[in-house]
Design a protein around this motif. Structure first.
Motif, PDB file in Angstrom:
ATOM      1  N   UNK A 132       0.828  -1.209   0.000  1.00 46.52           N
ATOM      2  CA  UNK A 132       0.000   0.000   0.000  1.00 46.52           C
ATOM      3  C   UNK A 132       0.872   1.273   0.000  1.00 46.52           C
ATOM      4  N   UNK A 133       0.399   2.326  -0.661  1.00 45.89           N
ATOM      5  CA  UNK A 133       1.168   3.583  -0.709  1.00 45.89           C
ATOM      6  C   UNK A 133       1.479   4.146   0.683  1.00 45.89           C
ATOM      7  N   UNK A 134       0.627   3.836   1.658  1.00 42.65           N
ATOM      8  CA  UNK A 134       0.863   4.358   3.011  1.00 42.65           C
ATOM      9  C   UNK A 134       2.153   3.770   3.591  1.00 42.65           C
ATOM     10  N   UNK A 135       2.522   2.569   3.138  1.00 46.67           N
ATOM     11  CA  UNK A 135       3.779   1.960   3.612  1.00 46.67           C
ATOM     12  C   UNK A 135       4.965   2.716   3.007  1.00 46.67           C
ATOM     13  N   UNK A 136       4.802   3.142   1.762  1.00 50.51           N
ATOM     14  CA  UNK A 136       5.875   3.923   1.123  1.00 50.51           C
ATOM     15  C   UNK A 136       6.055   5.237   1.886  1.00 50.51           C
ATOM     16  N   UNK A 137       4.930   5.847   2.274  1.00 42.93           N
ATOM     17  CA  UNK A 137       5.000   7.127   2.997  1.00 42.93           C
ATOM     18  C   UNK A 137       5.706   6.942   4.339  1.00 42.93           C
ATOM     19  N   UNK A 138       5.351   5.870   5.031  1.00 41.58           N
ATOM     20  CA  UNK A 138       5.975   5.594   6.339  1.00 41.58           C
ATOM     21  C   UNK A 138       7.493   5.419   6.169  1.00 41.58           C
ATOM     22  N   UNK A 139       7.892   4.650   5.152  1.00 46.56           N
ATOM     23  CA  UNK A 139       9.323   4.372   4.980  1.00 46.56           C
ATOM     24  C   UNK A 139      10.077   5.622   4.521  1.00 46.56           C
ATOM     25  N   UNK A 140       9.408   6.468   3.728  1.00 45.79           N
ATOM     26  CA  UNK A 140      10.051   7.724   3.309  1.00 45.79           C
ATOM     27  C   UNK A 140      10.361   8.563   4.545  1.00 45.79           C
ATOM     28  N   UNK A 141       9.404   8.607   5.476  1.00 46.59           N
ATOM     29  CA  UNK A 141       9.627   9.364   6.718  1.00 46.59           C
ATOM     30  C   UNK A 141      10.778   8.746   7.515  1.00 46.59           C
ATOM     31  N   UNK A 142      10.717   7.416   7.696  1.00 49.85           N
ATOM     32  CA  UNK A 142      11.754   6.758   8.512  1.00 49.85           C
ATOM     33  C   UNK A 142      13.134   6.972   7.901  1.00 49.85           C
ATOM     34  N   UNK A 143      13.223   6.885   6.576  1.00 50.01           N
ATOM     35  CA  UNK A 143      14.531   7.060   5.930  1.00 50.01           C
ATOM     36  C   UNK A 143      15.022   8.492   6.081  1.00 50.01           C
ATOM     37  N   UNK A 144      14.075   9.438   6.033  1.00 50.16           N
ATOM     38  CA  UNK A 144      14.479  10.842   6.230  1.00 50.16           C
ATOM     39  C   UNK A 144      14.970  11.063   7.662  1.00 50.16           C
ATOM     40  N   UNK A 145      14.490  10.236   8.580  1.00 51.50           N
ATOM     41  CA  UNK A 145      14.903  10.362   9.988  1.00 51.50           C
ATOM     42  C   UNK A 145      16.215   9.620  10.261  1.00 51.50           C
ATOM     43  N   UNK A 146      16.742   8.944   9.224  1.00 48.33           N
ATOM     44  CA  UNK A 146      18.008   8.217   9.418  1.00 48.33           C
ATOM     45  C   UNK A 146      17.876   6.711   9.265  1.00 48.33           C
ATOM     46  N   UNK A 147      16.686   6.215   8.952  1.00 51.55           N
ATOM     47  CA  UNK A 147      16.476   4.774   8.788  1.00 51.55           C
ATOM     48  C   UNK A 147      17.019   4.273   7.461  1.00 51.55           C
ATOM     49  N   UNK A 148      17.135   2.944   7.354  1.00 47.45           N
ATOM     50  CA  UNK A 148      17.606   2.340   6.093  1.00 47.45           C
ATOM     51  C   UNK A 148      16.642   1.233   5.701  1.00 47.45           C
TER      52      UNK A 148
END
Ligand code: UD1
Length: 422
Positions: A186-202
């Motif tokens: 789902x696109x909402x998962x992409x949004x969540x991961x975009x946020x996490x990656x911007x916060x330093x996630x991989x």
């Protein structure tokens, strides 16, 4: 309740709100991030209020700056009280985030819309594989991760949206690498991961069925704009369709709308997608929407099934729905029947014979999207429709009645018996 005097003919322009189903996991994700997060385009919904109350209970400070929600994270507690857990189903995504951040978490089984059994077995199995010990007693889940979260391989037996989010949230700050097979797309998962990656996630592969998470030590809050709400978009499209309307929706992600276009085309609507806007022009009388089978993304979403059923109710001919995601997701059919729709429900199948005209009547919203479907049908009905149970609708729509009124509908919210409002 919502009072509608129909039929309406909708025209004009509307900005679509930020996505509820993206905002809730994003707020859970803030638990993992040191410092401040600013969520722009954050919808003002009662479910968002519930998530904010959970965050405040955990020790974060939250405040609104116009359309943006500011969260200052500081965890002082790892328990979510039962009344807040019961408030909504997605409270369960706080589990992965809290246990990862604190090494423990205590919460109860979640609430949410009554759409039939909504177990959390996939969440629990996956978290256990990540090293979380979970004990249940008296409806309470006691979770501990004594060794921290350990990256591993997780294969989901169904691409559950919530379970995918929970695993991502639990493992983004962890030791090692986690691979999720059969992840929800789902696109909402992409949004969540975009946020996490911007916060330093991989996190890699969001939006695909294999997601890879390389654990990091810590995350830091950032600014993020919540994606547009694809289900609100399709709700306003359905409202335009049943009223023979001509409506332009702004702030739409048109790629997310593609899986939902077919019933509008079948019904004879012209849909033009122009950058981040979408224009829909509907004929005087719709055709049947034909055949709808709900599926995980990129299939037709279960959340859009109720509002499209309202279109089928007034379409020329027979439409068939097969609900494959939730067992009890035809509660709105009863309300639609009260408005004069011809619908037969047999297990996961609903057969809708379109009628020429619905008639206004008092009806009750039993859940969020079913309530929206009744409002959509009320716009097409001759006379007055009263939709009770507006609190369900407020969980997911910023101001459904106000937005439809801006497009020309005679619709309003009332606290009291509508007779007194005249
Ligand atoms: C999310 C959405 C909801 C949408 C649904 C399906 C949010 C806040 N909510 O809900 O609006 O309708 O996706 O697109 O994002 N299941 C299990 N065991 C589990 C988890 C799920 O059996 O542990 C089953 C459910 O009962 C259901 C199906 O899997 O039949 C889909 O559920 P899931 O994808 O998890 O939906 P949610 O995340 O609850």
């Amino acid at each position: 309740m919502i009072v509608i005097d129909g039929p309406a003919e909708l025209s004009g322009e509307l900005k679509v709100q930020g996505a509820k189903n993206s905002t809730l996991p994003l707020l859970a994700a803030t638990v993992l991030c040191r410092g401040q997060t600013v969520l722009h385009n954050c919808p003002r919904l009662s479910d968002v209020d519930t998530a904010v109350r959970i965050l405040e209970h955990l020790g974060s400070r939250c405040h609104w700056e116009e359309g943006s929600l500011v969260v200052d994270n500081s965890m002082t507690c790892c328990q979510v009280p039962p009344d807040l857990m019961r408030g909504m189903r997605s409270s369960i995504v706080f589990l992965g985030a809290i246990v990862s951040r604190c090494g423990e978490a205590e919460l109860t089984f979640p609430g949410g819309c009554e759409l039939g059994p909504r177990p959390i077995d996939l969440h629990i199995e996956a978290l256990e594989k990540l090293g979380v010990e979970i004990q249940e007693s008296g409806g309470c889940l006691h979770c501990r991760a004594p060794e921290g979260i350990q990256g591993t391989y997780i294969s989901l037996s169904f691409p559950s949206v919530g379970a995918t989010e929970n695993v991502i949230l639990a493992s983004v700050c962890s030791q090692g690498t986690t691979i999720i097979a059969n992840a929800a797309r789902e696109p909402e998962i992409i949004d969540l991961c975009a946020y996490l990656n911007r916060c330093g996630g991989r996190v890699y592969g969001a939006g695909e069925s294999c997601v890879i998470i390389d654990g990091v030590k810590e995350l830091f809050g950032c600014e993020h704009t919540v994606m547009p709400d694809r289900i609100a978009t399709v709700t306003y499209m359905a409202a335009a369709a049943v009223t023979g309307g001509n409506v332009t929706l702004r702030d739409v992600d048109n790629t997310h709308i593609l899986p939902m276009l077919s019933p509008f085309e079948q019904a004879g609507c012209s849909v033009r997608q122009l950058g981040r806007a979408l224009n829909i022009m509907a004929p005087r009388r719709l055709n049947a929407v034909r055949h709808i089978r709900t599926m995980p993304y990129p299939g037709f979403p279960t959340d859009a099934q109720p509002v499209v059923m309202s279109m089928a109710a007034v379409g020329r001919g027979t439409s068939i729905f097969v609900e494959n995601i939730f067992e009890n997701r035809y509660k709105h059919a009863e309300g639609l029947q009260r408005l004069g729709a011809k619908i037969k429900v047999e297990g996961k199948v609903a057969i809708v014979e379109g009628v020429e005209q619905l008639r206004g009547a008092p009806v009750t919203a039993c859940d969020l999207r079913g309530g929206a479907a009744l409002v959509v049908a009320g716009l097409a009905a001759q006379g007055r429709t009263l939709v009770e149970g507006e609190e369900h609708i407020r969980r997911g729509y910023e101001d459904l009645a106000g937005s439809l009124a801006d497009l020309g509908a005679r619709i309003r919210e009332v606290e009291d018996s509508p007779g007194k409002m005249e």
